[in-house]
Design a protein around this motif. Structure first.
Motif, PDB file in Angstrom:
ATOM      1  N   TYR A 128     -52.244  -8.503  13.125  1.00 23.71           N
ATOM      2  CA  TYR A 128     -53.453  -7.873  12.585  1.00 23.71           C
ATOM      3  C   TYR A 128     -54.543  -7.748  13.648  1.00 23.71           C
ATOM      4  O   TYR A 128     -55.230  -6.721  13.732  1.00 23.71           O
ATOM      5  N   SER A 132     -56.219  -4.242  14.486  1.00 21.63           N
ATOM      6  CA  SER A 132     -57.632  -4.045  14.158  1.00 21.63           C
ATOM      7  C   SER A 132     -58.471  -3.746  15.382  1.00 21.63           C
ATOM      8  O   SER A 132     -59.454  -3.003  15.310  1.00 21.63           O
ATOM      9  N   GLU A 133     -58.092  -4.291  16.543  1.00 20.78           N
ATOM     10  CA  GLU A 133     -58.899  -4.025  17.740  1.00 20.78           C
ATOM     11  C   GLU A 133     -58.766  -2.570  18.187  1.00 20.78           C
ATOM     12  O   GLU A 133     -59.596  -2.078  18.946  1.00 20.78           O
ATOM     13  N   GLY A 135     -58.602  -0.233  15.785  1.00 24.72           N
ATOM     14  CA  GLY A 135     -59.102   0.511  14.638  1.00 24.72           C
ATOM     15  C   GLY A 135     -58.022   1.095  13.759  1.00 24.72           C
ATOM     16  O   GLY A 135     -58.258   2.058  13.028  1.00 24.72           O
ATOM     17  N   LEU A 137     -56.132  -0.684  11.379  1.00 19.36           N
ATOM     18  CA  LEU A 137     -56.045  -1.300  10.067  1.00 19.36           C
ATOM     19  C   LEU A 137     -57.311  -2.076   9.748  1.00 19.36           C
ATOM     20  O   LEU A 137     -58.019  -2.541  10.654  1.00 19.36           O
ATOM     21  N   SER A 138     -57.553  -2.232   8.456  1.00 18.88           N
ATOM     22  CA  SER A 138     -58.695  -3.023   7.985  1.00 18.88           C
ATOM     23  C   SER A 138     -58.197  -3.985   6.913  1.00 18.88           C
ATOM     24  O   SER A 138     -57.539  -3.575   5.951  1.00 18.88           O
ATOM     25  N   SER A 139     -58.481  -5.270   7.080  1.00 19.52           N
ATOM     26  CA  SER A 139     -57.997  -6.299   6.150  1.00 19.52           C
ATOM     27  C   SER A 139     -58.584  -6.127   4.751  1.00 19.52           C
ATOM     28  O   SER A 139     -59.764  -5.830   4.593  1.00 19.52           O
ATOM     29  N   SER A 282     -53.283  -5.118   4.678  1.00 21.30           N
ATOM     30  CA  SER A 282     -54.319  -4.288   5.285  1.00 21.30           C
ATOM     31  C   SER A 282     -54.034  -2.819   5.021  1.00 21.30           C
ATOM     32  O   SER A 282     -52.900  -2.431   4.712  1.00 21.30           O
ATOM     33  N   ASP A 328     -62.457  -8.121   7.066  1.00 19.69           N
ATOM     34  CA  ASP A 328     -62.116  -8.287   8.481  1.00 19.69           C
ATOM     35  C   ASP A 328     -62.875  -9.430   9.145  1.00 19.69           C
ATOM     36  O   ASP A 328     -62.345 -10.090  10.036  1.00 19.69           O
TER      37      ASP A 328
END
Length: 350
Positions: A128, A132-133, A135, A137-139, A282, A328
């Motif tokens: 994750y 996420s770093e 951009g 996926l978003s938890s 996510s 996040d």
């Protein structure tokens, strides 16, 4: 004689003059003149034809379904069945087409996310953080595993050492800040598992680095049980660190079987907060917010039933006792800890 020669010359020149008189004048010949002030329509470049760009099918249609991604190189049949069942339930609930796919590894899943071929995913903390770093996926949700949604680490030393324990057995919490408790380890040598482990390697080193506590190079034991045996017999290393909160590896059958007095001989010196989230669900930030909310709410409700928990556990081959909302920023502490180390997240992938 002269008159005779003149007469001959006139006769010779006469045909030539007659031919010249019958020929058109040089000035009347048509000539092709190119005008540079007037654009020649025959030389004008044709207007390009418009290119055809197909309109993408609406997201959630049979031609462009929502796709749920998971990572498993060799999923079991029970996982494949669970994925088919879950996506079918979501399709009925959303009135949209939803499918699922298992990916060989994280990098293959990431490539699909970048192409917007995957919109939903179940990921561990390392995967994750990588997604996420960028951009991708978003938890939204985190799994409750063994009664907790996140776990931490604990530092363990031998009872015969002069180290002071800053751990309250009753509450299961630390009684001092890391800076105070861990300062005792200055100059000592730890036993740690291996460099792909968050709880067994990087997070223990991160807390030490965050508090400017120097230690000797760790001895790698590759398992938690081997690390605790090394501390137990003494002489190899001065302390170790293991996962904590979710469970205590000192009570595992591997340890208790060989070291029945491990809880007494290997006291906890300090325990961290729960900084490592469990398996999480996510979504792509490209999804409309109302759709994200619908999907998350459905899964939350699913995790409240016995059949739903069983389905989610079979899908992930991971015991899930329920799901909870998790934004996040729940990863903020973990990000801060890893930032003080030289770890490359990509190196932590299996």
């Amino acid at each position: 004689m002269r008159a005779h020669r003149a007469h001959i010359c006139i006769l010779v020149l006469l045909p030539t003059l007659l031919l010249a008189a019958c020929s058109p004048a040089a000035g009347s010949r048509p000539t092709a003149v190119i005008s540079y002030s007037t654009r020649n329509p025959l030389l004008t470049t044709a207007t390009p034809m418009p290119t055809f760009t197909p309109t993408p099918a609406p997201l959630g249609s049979s031609e462009n379904p929502l796709v749920m991604g998971l990572i498993d190189a060799n999923p079991l049949q029970v996982q494949l069945d669970a994925l088919e069942e879950l996506t079918a339930q979501l399709s009925t609930f959303l009135q949209m087409s939803v499918t699922g796919k298992f990916f060989l590894d994280y990098l293959n899943l990431e490539a699909a996310l970048q192409k917007q071929q995957v919109h939903l995913a179940w990921l561990g903390p390392v995967e994750y953080l990588l997604a996420s770093e960028k951009g991708l996926l978003s938890s939204q949700l985190v799994s409750n595993h063994l009664g907790v949604t996140a776990y931490g680490i604990q530092y363990v030393a031998h009872k015969d050492s002069t180290l002071i324990s800053y751990y309250d057995v009753g509450s299961g919490k630390a009684t001092a800040d890391a800076a105070i408790a861990l300062a005792q380890f200055s100059g000592m040598r730890p036993c740690l598992t291996q460099a792909k482990s968050l709880a067994g390697y990087w997070i223990p080193l991160a807390y030490l680095a965050q508090n400017n506590i120097p230690t000797q190079a760790p001895v790698l034991t590759y398992t938690y049980s081997a690390a605790m045996r090394a501390v137990y017999i003494k002489g190899i290393c001065d302390f170790t660190a293991t996962y904590a909160i979710a469970s205590d590896p000192r009570t595992s059958s591997e340890v208790i079987g060989d070291l029945p007095d491990a809880l007494d001989r290997l006291p906890i010196i300090w325990i961290s907060p729960a900084v490592i989230p469990n398996l999480a669900f996510s979504v792509s930030p490209q999804l409309p917010l109302p759709l994200t909310v619908q999907i998350s709410d459905y899964l939350l409700q699913l995790g409240r039933s016995d059949s739903g928990r069983s389905l989610l556990s079979e899908l992930n081959q991971y015991e899930i006792a329920g799901l909870e909302a998790m934004p996040d920023d729940a990863y903020s502490d973990l990000r801060e800890l890893l930032a003080v180390t030289d770890v490359r997240l990509i190196d932590l992938l299996p």
